[in-house]
Design an enzyme around this catalytic site. Structure first.
Site, PDB file in Angstrom:
ATOM      1  N   GLU A  12       0.842  -1.204   0.000  1.00  0.00           N
ATOM      2  CA  GLU A  12       0.000   0.000   0.000  1.00  0.00           C
ATOM      3  C   GLU A  12       0.874   1.250   0.000  1.00  0.00           C
ATOM      4  O   GLU A  12       2.070   1.196   0.295  1.00  0.00           O
ATOM      5  CB  GLU A  12      -0.934  -0.006   1.220  1.00  0.00           C
ATOM      6  N   LYS A  73      -5.114  11.046   0.344  1.00  0.00           N
ATOM      7  CA  LYS A  73      -5.186   9.737   1.012  1.00  0.00           C
ATOM      8  C   LYS A  73      -6.410   9.054   0.418  1.00  0.00           C
ATOM      9  O   LYS A  73      -7.547   9.480   0.644  1.00  0.00           O
ATOM     10  CB  LYS A  73      -5.327   9.940   2.524  1.00  0.00           C
ATOM     11  N   VAL A  93      -5.101   0.634   2.886  1.00  0.00           N
ATOM     12  CA  VAL A  93      -5.289  -0.825   2.785  1.00  0.00           C
ATOM     13  C   VAL A  93      -6.587  -1.117   2.034  1.00  0.00           C
ATOM     14  O   VAL A  93      -6.620  -2.001   1.159  1.00  0.00           O
ATOM     15  CB  VAL A  93      -5.298  -1.456   4.203  1.00  0.00           C
ATOM     16  N   ASP A 122     -15.958   6.345  14.346  1.00  0.00           N
ATOM     17  CA  ASP A 122     -15.150   6.276  13.131  1.00  0.00           C
ATOM     18  C   ASP A 122     -14.638   4.844  12.967  1.00  0.00           C
ATOM     19  O   ASP A 122     -13.928   4.324  13.837  1.00  0.00           O
ATOM     20  CB  ASP A 122     -13.986   7.276  13.274  1.00  0.00           C
ATOM     21  N   SER A 124     -12.578   2.447  10.264  1.00  0.00           N
ATOM     22  CA  SER A 124     -11.763   2.513   9.045  1.00  0.00           C
ATOM     23  C   SER A 124     -12.435   1.777   7.898  1.00  0.00           C
ATOM     24  O   SER A 124     -12.976   0.677   8.072  1.00  0.00           O
ATOM     25  CB  SER A 124     -10.394   1.895   9.305  1.00  0.00           C
ATOM     26  N   ASP A 126     -10.922   0.244   5.852  1.00  0.00           N
ATOM     27  CA  ASP A 126     -10.168  -0.999   5.627  1.00  0.00           C
ATOM     28  C   ASP A 126     -11.022  -2.221   5.977  1.00  0.00           C
ATOM     29  O   ASP A 126     -10.974  -3.247   5.271  1.00  0.00           O
ATOM     30  CB  ASP A 126      -8.909  -1.059   6.513  1.00  0.00           C
ATOM     31  N   LYS A 143      -3.471  -0.546  13.973  1.00  0.00           N
ATOM     32  CA  LYS A 143      -2.686   0.536  14.580  1.00  0.00           C
ATOM     33  C   LYS A 143      -3.099   0.769  16.025  1.00  0.00           C
ATOM     34  O   LYS A 143      -4.269   0.773  16.367  1.00  0.00           O
ATOM     35  CB  LYS A 143      -2.804   1.797  13.730  1.00  0.00           C
TER      36      LYS A 143
HETATM   37  N1  PSU Z   1       0.470   1.059   8.131  1.00  0.00           N
HETATM   38  C1  PSU Z   1       1.400   1.893   8.663  1.00  0.00           C
HETATM   39  N2  PSU Z   1       1.147   3.231   8.625  1.00  0.00           N
HETATM   40  C2  PSU Z   1      -0.006   3.758   8.027  1.00  0.00           C
HETATM   41  C3  PSU Z   1      -0.968   2.879   7.451  1.00  0.00           C
HETATM   42  C4  PSU Z   1      -0.679   1.530   7.544  1.00  0.00           C
HETATM   43  O1  PSU Z   1       2.431   1.430   9.192  1.00  0.00           O
HETATM   44  O2  PSU Z   1      -0.196   4.984   8.003  1.00  0.00           O
HETATM   45  C5  PSU Z   1      -2.225   3.450   6.764  1.00  0.00           C
HETATM   46  C6  PSU Z   1      -2.862   2.374   5.899  1.00  0.00           C
HETATM   47  O3  PSU Z   1      -2.907   2.881   4.582  1.00  0.00           O
HETATM   48  C7  PSU Z   1      -4.243   2.176   6.448  1.00  0.00           C
HETATM   49  C8  PSU Z   1      -4.560   3.557   6.941  1.00  0.00           C
HETATM   50  O4  PSU Z   1      -5.125   1.722   5.484  1.00  0.00           O
HETATM   51  O5  PSU Z   1      -3.315   3.906   7.591  1.00  0.00           O
HETATM   52  C9  PSU Z   1      -5.794   3.580   7.834  1.00  0.00           C
HETATM   53  O6  PSU Z   1      -6.292   4.891   7.871  1.00  0.00           O
HETATM   54  P1  PSU Z   1      -7.757   5.177   8.480  1.00  0.00           P
HETATM   55  O7  PSU Z   1      -7.636   4.814   9.929  1.00  0.00           O
HETATM   56  O8  PSU Z   1      -8.026   6.664   8.267  1.00  0.00           O
HETATM   57  O9  PSU Z   1      -8.721   4.306   7.748  1.00  0.00           O
HETATM   58 MN    MN Z   2     -12.225   7.074   9.117  1.00  0.00          MN
END
Ligand code: PSU
Ligand code: MN
Length: 289
Positions: A12, A73, A93, A122, A124, A126, A143
């Site tokens: 990604e 993004k 992702v 919220d 994700s 993903d 994360k």
């Molecule tokens: N893995 C990492 N750092 C990141 C991400 C993944 O080590 O920043 C990214 C990925 O692209 C994942 C995104 O899909 O963070 C999730 O963002 P959000 O929580 O806004 O969906």
């Molecule tokens: Mn979000």
């Protein structure tokens, strides 16, 4: 008869455009590509360039993504918009898995997936893509800024197995320990491939999780203290939505004197290496239909 196919790994690119600061973003991307190749597979960085979804980018394109003034993004909710508006950006992702699947790639690597945020509202983008796409994803869990128990439950509810590679615990991205269980633990790549073969027709993703390399991992209590501070500050600054993840990751990097960056880069490389080995093992003996 068994035939050998090309071993391909999707990577990604939101981690390059939004997850890591310069110059670590470009270094990490190159380290991931190298690790996949080292393991005997071909890396494909997935991104959207001037409105075109790309399965693999050139080195010059990678450099521009890492430098690009204001890359987007790109998740699934804005993938079509990004294409129509000719935008350039890193794919999360969600968007990466969607595009890789359509390109016939079955294995991808990242650092930490998105999940259920601590505010409970919220979620994700993903997660729903993982719930409907047969893709093997190597990561270090979700994360750590997220509500990890809620994310773990979401995965189970939606039929996404979590397989620990040499761990019986779900890692917490920058830390090896969360106290959350995995569905199975395996110790070698062949065993992972057996699980994937048994799972892949069910239609959902399979998460293969491994802890961050021990030399870089942060102790859970120390990480939690930094995280509590970052979360308080994020709320006070009024940050919401897609900006939340990049903001918290950047703040944790400051609060830890760059140690979260070091562990993030190390785990990305390790996950890419394992994904390369898995893709290689899958392709070495693809059964004919
Ligand atoms: N893995 C990492 N750092 C990141 C991400 C993944 O080590 O920043 C990214 C990925 O692209 C994942 C995104 O899909 O963070 C999730 O963002 P959000 O929580 O806004 O969906
Ligand atoms: Mn979000």
């Amino acid at each position: 008869m068994e035939i050998r196919t090309e071993a391909r790994v999707a990577l990604e690119s939101a981690v390059i455009t939004h997850g890591l600061p310069r110059p670590h973003n470009l270094e990490a991307a190159r380290a991931m590509q190298h690790a996949v190749r080292d393991a005997g597979a071909t890396p494909h960085i997935i991104a959207v360039l001037h409105g075109t979804p790309c399965i693999g980018v050139s080195d010059a394109e990678l450099e521009s993504l890492a430098e690009y003034p204001a890359p987007s993004k790109i998740a699934l909710h804005n993938l079509g918009i990004a294409c129509a508006m000719r935008l350039t950006g890193g794919t999360t992702v969600a968007a990466t898995v969607h595009l890789a699947h359509h390109a016939g790639i079955a294995v991808m690597a990242t650092g930490g997936i998105g999940g259920v945020h601590r505010d409970g509202r919220d979620i994700s983008g993903d997660l729903p893509v993982l719930a409907r796409t047969p893709m093997l994803i190597v990561c270090s869990g979700a994360k750590v800024i997220l509500d990890l128990p809620a994310t773990r439950e979401w995965l189970e509810t939606h039929g996404i197995p979590v397989v620990g590679f040499r761990t019986d615990e779900l890692p917490g991205f920058y830390t090896a320990h969360t106290g959350l269980r995995v569905d199975a633990t395996v110790h070698d790549v062949d065993a992972l491939v057996d699980l994937w073969r048994a799972h892949c027709s069910l239609g959902t993703a399979m998460l293969v999780v491994q802890p961050p390399p021990a030399a870089y991992a942060l102790p859970p209590a120390e990480l939690d203290a930094l995280l509590q501070q970052a979360i308080r500050e994020c709320a006070a600054a009024g940050i919401t939505g897609a900006a939340t993840t990049p903001w918290l990751l950047a703040r944790l990097a400051q609060l830890s004197d760059g140690r979260t960056i070091a562990v993030n880069c190390a785990l990305l490389e390790a996950n890419a290496r394992l994904a390369g080995a898995i893709a290689r093992a899958i392709s070495a003996c693809a059964p004919t239909p």
